[in-house]
Design an enzyme around this catalytic site. Structure first.
Site, PDB file in Angstrom:
ATOM      1  N   GLY A  29       0.816  -1.212   0.000  1.00 10.85           N
ATOM      2  CA  GLY A  29       0.000   0.000   0.000  1.00 10.85           C
ATOM      3  C   GLY A  29       0.849   1.261   0.000  1.00 10.85           C
ATOM      4  N   ASP A  32       1.925  -8.499   1.959  1.00 12.06           N
ATOM      5  CA  ASP A  32       0.646  -7.905   1.581  1.00 12.06           C
ATOM      6  C   ASP A  32      -0.143  -8.959   0.832  1.00 12.06           C
ATOM      7  OD1 ASP A  32      -1.429  -6.122   0.275  1.00 12.06           O
ATOM      8  OD2 ASP A  32      -0.178  -4.570   1.184  1.00 12.06           O
ATOM      9  N   ARG A  48      -8.537   6.353   3.641  1.00 15.41           N
ATOM     10  CA  ARG A  48      -9.652   7.305   3.637  1.00 15.41           C
ATOM     11  C   ARG A  48      -9.838   7.932   2.266  1.00 15.41           C
ATOM     12  NH1 ARG A  48      -8.370  11.588   8.083  1.00 15.41           N
ATOM     13  NH2 ARG A  48     -10.363  12.475   7.518  1.00 15.41           N
ATOM     14  N   ASN A  58     -11.451  -2.380   8.101  1.00 14.41           N
ATOM     15  CA  ASN A  58     -10.122  -2.548   8.692  1.00 14.41           C
ATOM     16  C   ASN A  58     -10.114  -3.355   9.988  1.00 14.41           C
ATOM     17  OD1 ASN A  58      -9.194  -1.153   6.528  1.00 14.41           O
ATOM     18  ND2 ASN A  58      -8.655   0.712   7.619  1.00 14.41           N
ATOM     19  N   HIS A  89      -5.907   9.162  18.243  1.00 17.78           N
ATOM     20  CA  HIS A  89      -5.390   9.418  16.898  1.00 17.78           C
ATOM     21  C   HIS A  89      -6.519   9.711  15.915  1.00 17.78           C
ATOM     22  CE1 HIS A  89      -2.652   9.386  13.540  1.00 17.78           C
ATOM     23  NE2 HIS A  89      -3.195   8.310  12.999  1.00 17.78           N
TER      24      HIS A  89
END
EC number: 1.1.1.37
Length: 311
Positions: free
Chosen positions: A10, A34, A81, A94, A177
């Site tokens: 990613g 990944d 996002r 997620n 966060h």
């Protein structure tokens, strides 16, 4: 020293892998995983960079081969996002990704230091903790939510506003966060004073900086490059702590016995066992105390979401 990056194909993962390939100590191993088939190729690409860091890439459904013998695991896997989304909109996808990866970490390298980058961090860290508890391997000193991006943004924006050398700016960012849970302790920054207006606008800019990038990229991504740098800084601090370097301190979102919430971002001293000591974040201004107290319901709700997801 072996570092594994999960989600390495990613935007964050590739940037992080590049930085680790150039910064890890000589003789280290870097393993990339990944689900995307391109991942071994990312490792081949990076392997041409002339540093003494051995790199391997693994693709497919099972991260186990990448995790064998890992000392540090950094998890950036998941969806990013898009405009109009906030970090909590990412939860539905997620949460499952983090749960599945942590189940493998718990079996393959339960003693590794684990840094969670995947948003929403306030929730995904709680998910990771619950999964590890179920597996009987939870050690609160080895699990971290990576909030370093909030710190580096704060450093940058303060230096810009006040004309400082950014290398001299040090700041604690506490809480969580996302949005209002991000609280930069501007009152503690040495050598500068801020007006009330500056505090309000700077705090808001730091809290909304992720959205600033998402909108600026106009649907083409989120904050991947600055997050890659932030994750590398945090990952390298974990490595330096493991190697026995003294006085390695970073802010992170941890299960640190905070009076405020089960998980809370604050400064921690890093060492051979991960967290050696949770440090006090110091005196705060009235503005900061109010912001801290008023974020707690949001933060606790985010944490509960993660706990309930696993249960």
């Amino acid at each position: 020293m072996k570092v594994a990056v999960l989600g390495a194909a990613g935007g964050i993962g590739q940037a992080l892998a590049l930085l680790l390939k150039t910064q890890l100590p000589a003789g280290s191993k870097l393993s990339l995983y990944d689900i995307a088939p391109v991942t071994p190729g990312v490792a081949v690409d990076l392997s041409h960079i002339p540093t003494a860091v051995e790199i391997k890439g693994f693709a497919g459904e099972d991260p186990t081969p990448a995790l064998v013998g890992a000392d540090v695991v950094l998890i950036s896997a998941g969806v990013a996002r898009k405009p109009g989304m906030d970090r909590s909109d990412l939860f539905n996808i997620n949460a499952g990704i983090v749960r599945n990866l942590i189940e493998k970490v718990a079996v393959t390298c339960p003693k590794a230091l684990v840094g969670i980058i995947t948003n929403p961090v306030n929730t995904t860290v709680a998910i990771a903790a619950e999964v590890m508890k179920k597996a009987g391997v939870y050690d609160k000193n080895r699990l971290f939510g990576v909030t370093t991006l909030d710190v580096i943004r704060s450093e940058t924006f303060i230096a810009e506003l006040k004309g400082l050398n950014v290398a001299d700016v040090k700041i604690n960012v506490i809480g969580g966060h996302s949005g209002v849970t991000i609280l930069p302790l501007l009152s503690q920054v040495e050598g500068v004073t801020f007006s009330d207006e500056e505090v309000a606008s700077l705090t808001k800019r730091i809290q909304n900086a992720g959205t600033e990038v998402v909108e600026a990229k106009a649907g083409g991504g989120s904050a991947t490059l600055s997050m890659g740098q932030a994750a590398c800084r945090f990952g390298m601090s974990l490595v330096r702590g493991l190697q026995g370097e003294a006085n390695v301190v970073e802010c992170a979102y941890v299960d640190g016995g905070s009076e405020h919430a089960e998980f809370f971002a604050q400064p921690v001293l890093l060492g051979k066992n991960g967290i050696e000591k949770v440090l006090p974040y110091g005196e705060v201004s009235a503005f900061e105390a109010n912001a801290r107290d008023s974020m707690l319901d949001t933060l606790k709700g985010d944490i509960k979401l993660g706990v309930d997801f696993v249960k």
